[in-house]
Design a protein around this motif. Structure first.
Motif, PDB file in Angstrom:
ATOM      1  N   GLY A  34       0.792  -1.221   0.000  1.00  0.00           N
ATOM      2  CA  GLY A  34       0.000   0.000   0.000  1.00  0.00           C
ATOM      3  C   GLY A  34       0.824   1.269   0.000  1.00  0.00           C
ATOM      4  O   GLY A  34       1.572   1.530   0.928  1.00  0.00           O
ATOM      5  N   GLY A  35       0.712   2.035  -1.042  1.00  0.00           N
ATOM      6  CA  GLY A  35       1.349   3.335  -1.108  1.00  0.00           C
ATOM      7  C   GLY A  35       2.748   3.366  -1.671  1.00  0.00           C
ATOM      8  O   GLY A  35       3.266   4.434  -1.948  1.00  0.00           O
ATOM      9  N   GLN A 108       2.909  13.861  -0.450  1.00  0.00           N
ATOM     10  CA  GLN A 108       1.541  14.235  -0.820  1.00  0.00           C
ATOM     11  C   GLN A 108       0.810  13.064  -1.470  1.00  0.00           C
ATOM     12  O   GLN A 108      -0.339  12.776  -1.134  1.00  0.00           O
ATOM     13  CB  GLN A 108       1.563  15.416  -1.798  1.00  0.00           C
ATOM     14  CG  GLN A 108       1.923  16.720  -1.172  1.00  0.00           C
ATOM     15  CD  GLN A 108       2.082  17.822  -2.217  1.00  0.00           C
ATOM     16  OE1 GLN A 108       2.110  17.576  -3.413  1.00  0.00           O
ATOM     17  NE2 GLN A 108       2.197  19.050  -1.739  1.00  0.00           N
ATOM     18  N   TYR A 109       1.475  12.410  -2.413  1.00  0.00           N
ATOM     19  CA  TYR A 109       0.819  11.295  -3.089  1.00  0.00           C
ATOM     20  C   TYR A 109       0.683  10.076  -2.188  1.00  0.00           C
ATOM     21  O   TYR A 109      -0.258   9.298  -2.334  1.00  0.00           O
ATOM     22  CB  TYR A 109       1.536  10.945  -4.398  1.00  0.00           C
ATOM     23  CG  TYR A 109       1.168  11.889  -5.508  1.00  0.00           C
ATOM     24  CD1 TYR A 109      -0.138  11.958  -5.977  1.00  0.00           C
ATOM     25  CD2 TYR A 109       2.113  12.724  -6.078  1.00  0.00           C
ATOM     26  CE1 TYR A 109      -0.494  12.823  -6.990  1.00  0.00           C
ATOM     27  CE2 TYR A 109       1.766  13.597  -7.101  1.00  0.00           C
ATOM     28  CZ  TYR A 109       0.464  13.636  -7.545  1.00  0.00           C
ATOM     29  OH  TYR A 109       0.108  14.499  -8.544  1.00  0.00           O
ATOM     30  N   LEU A 110       1.591   9.906  -1.253  1.00  0.00           N
ATOM     31  CA  LEU A 110       1.447   8.825  -0.278  1.00  0.00           C
ATOM     32  C   LEU A 110       0.206   9.065   0.583  1.00  0.00           C
ATOM     33  O   LEU A 110      -0.581   8.145   0.812  1.00  0.00           O
ATOM     34  CB  LEU A 110       2.699   8.727   0.593  1.00  0.00           C
ATOM     35  CG  LEU A 110       2.706   7.616   1.629  1.00  0.00           C
ATOM     36  CD1 LEU A 110       2.674   6.253   0.958  1.00  0.00           C
ATOM     37  CD2 LEU A 110       3.945   7.742   2.509  1.00  0.00           C
ATOM     38  N   TRP A 115      -5.516   7.948   1.989  1.00  0.00           N
ATOM     39  CA  TRP A 115      -6.901   8.360   2.229  1.00  0.00           C
ATOM     40  C   TRP A 115      -7.859   7.753   1.223  1.00  0.00           C
ATOM     41  O   TRP A 115      -8.992   7.401   1.575  1.00  0.00           O
ATOM     42  CB  TRP A 115      -7.021   9.881   2.251  1.00  0.00           C
ATOM     43  CG  TRP A 115      -6.382  10.471   3.464  1.00  0.00           C
ATOM     44  CD1 TRP A 115      -5.255  11.215   3.508  1.00  0.00           C
ATOM     45  CD2 TRP A 115      -6.804  10.326   4.819  1.00  0.00           C
ATOM     46  NE1 TRP A 115      -4.950  11.545   4.817  1.00  0.00           N
ATOM     47  CE2 TRP A 115      -5.895  11.014   5.638  1.00  0.00           C
ATOM     48  CE3 TRP A 115      -7.877   9.681   5.435  1.00  0.00           C
ATOM     49  CZ2 TRP A 115      -6.013  11.082   7.025  1.00  0.00           C
ATOM     50  CZ3 TRP A 115      -7.997   9.741   6.815  1.00  0.00           C
ATOM     51  CH2 TRP A 115      -7.077  10.434   7.589  1.00  0.00           C
ATOM     52  N   THR A 116      -7.445   7.625  -0.037  1.00  0.00           N
ATOM     53  CA  THR A 116      -8.348   7.007  -1.010  1.00  0.00           C
ATOM     54  C   THR A 116      -8.550   5.524  -0.709  1.00  0.00           C
ATOM     55  O   THR A 116      -9.639   4.997  -0.915  1.00  0.00           O
ATOM     56  CB  THR A 116      -7.851   7.177  -2.457  1.00  0.00           C
ATOM     57  OG1 THR A 116      -6.526   6.689  -2.573  1.00  0.00           O
ATOM     58  CG2 THR A 116      -7.931   8.621  -2.893  1.00  0.00           C
ATOM     59  N   ARG A 117      -7.511   4.858  -0.201  1.00  0.00           N
ATOM     60  CA  ARG A 117      -7.671   3.450   0.194  1.00  0.00           C
ATOM     61  C   ARG A 117      -8.531   3.333   1.457  1.00  0.00           C
ATOM     62  O   ARG A 117      -9.371   2.448   1.556  1.00  0.00           O
ATOM     63  CB  ARG A 117      -6.313   2.794   0.438  1.00  0.00           C
ATOM     64  CG  ARG A 117      -5.538   2.508  -0.814  1.00  0.00           C
ATOM     65  CD  ARG A 117      -4.169   1.931  -0.449  1.00  0.00           C
ATOM     66  NE  ARG A 117      -3.307   1.885  -1.590  1.00  0.00           N
ATOM     67  CZ  ARG A 117      -3.018   0.769  -2.258  1.00  0.00           C
ATOM     68  NH1 ARG A 117      -3.523  -0.372  -1.868  1.00  0.00           N
ATOM     69  NH2 ARG A 117      -2.214   0.814  -3.289  1.00  0.00           N
ATOM     70  N   LEU A 118      -8.300   4.210   2.411  1.00  0.00           N
ATOM     71  CA  LEU A 118      -9.037   4.166   3.665  1.00  0.00           C
ATOM     72  C   LEU A 118     -10.527   4.355   3.428  1.00  0.00           C
ATOM     73  O   LEU A 118     -11.354   3.632   3.999  1.00  0.00           O
ATOM     74  CB  LEU A 118      -8.516   5.236   4.637  1.00  0.00           C
ATOM     75  CG  LEU A 118      -9.193   5.273   6.002  1.00  0.00           C
ATOM     76  CD1 LEU A 118      -8.838   4.022   6.810  1.00  0.00           C
ATOM     77  CD2 LEU A 118      -8.792   6.521   6.754  1.00  0.00           C
ATOM     78  N   PHE A 119     -10.890   5.306   2.583  1.00  0.00           N
ATOM     79  CA  PHE A 119     -12.300   5.576   2.313  1.00  0.00           C
ATOM     80  C   PHE A 119     -12.828   4.834   1.090  1.00  0.00           C
ATOM     81  O   PHE A 119     -13.958   5.062   0.665  1.00  0.00           O
ATOM     82  CB  PHE A 119     -12.527   7.084   2.150  1.00  0.00           C
ATOM     83  CG  PHE A 119     -12.354   7.835   3.436  1.00  0.00           C
ATOM     84  CD1 PHE A 119     -13.220   7.625   4.500  1.00  0.00           C
ATOM     85  CD2 PHE A 119     -11.320   8.738   3.597  1.00  0.00           C
ATOM     86  CE1 PHE A 119     -13.066   8.308   5.692  1.00  0.00           C
ATOM     87  CE2 PHE A 119     -11.153   9.429   4.789  1.00  0.00           C
ATOM     88  CZ  PHE A 119     -12.023   9.212   5.843  1.00  0.00           C
TER      89      PHE A 119
END
Length: 142
Positions: A34-35, A108-110, A115-119
């Motif tokens: 992830g990330g 920033q991209y991390l 956040w996109t994965r979390l939500f």
């Protein structure tokens, strides 16, 4: 400012997108961590953006210094002076800028990826939001 910010932002997004696609196609296993691909692509995008905008930043800095000393200098005259006397000076401070922007944009991209994965936000969700905005704008134009 436009000579600095517009190319920086365009390069940041374009290089990030291209690097993410290249990483996805050549190293698909990296997507499992992830990330990691977002961080790597962000660092590369930051370094390239810093590389592209260092000459413009140098010009703006030299122009500001001249004006602070009370000299009346224009952008074209400052650029001609640097190119005639010390063209390598356009890239002064390149390494620290690339390090700073690589770290900042990578972070920033991390965070964006986190956040996109979390939500659980996916590209289709973002397109839906844009479609709603387009519908509202077209409604206002009628």
């Amino acid at each position: 400012m436009l000579l600095r910010e517009l190319p920086f932002t365009l390069a940041k997004f374009f290089v990030f997108d291209a690097t993410t696609d290249a990483i996805s196609s050549s190293l698909p296993a990296l997507q499992e961590y992830g990330g990691a691909s977002a961080l790597l692509a962000g660092v590369i995008a930051g370094v390239v953006s810093g590389l592209l905008t260092t000459p413009a930043d140098t010009l703006v800095t030299r122009l500001s210094d001249a004006r602070a000393r009370g000299e009346e200098a224009g952008l074209i005259e400052t650029a001609r002076s640097i190119l005639a006397n010390e063209p390598a000076a356009l890239f002064s401070g390149l390494a620290p800028r690339c390090l700073l922007f690589g770290a900042t944009i990578g972070g920033q991209y991390l965070l964006y990826d986190f956040w996109t994965r979390l939500f659980r936000v996916n590209p289709d969700d973002l397109n839906l939001v844009l479609d709603i905005f387009a519908d509202r704008i077209s409604f206002l134009n009628t």
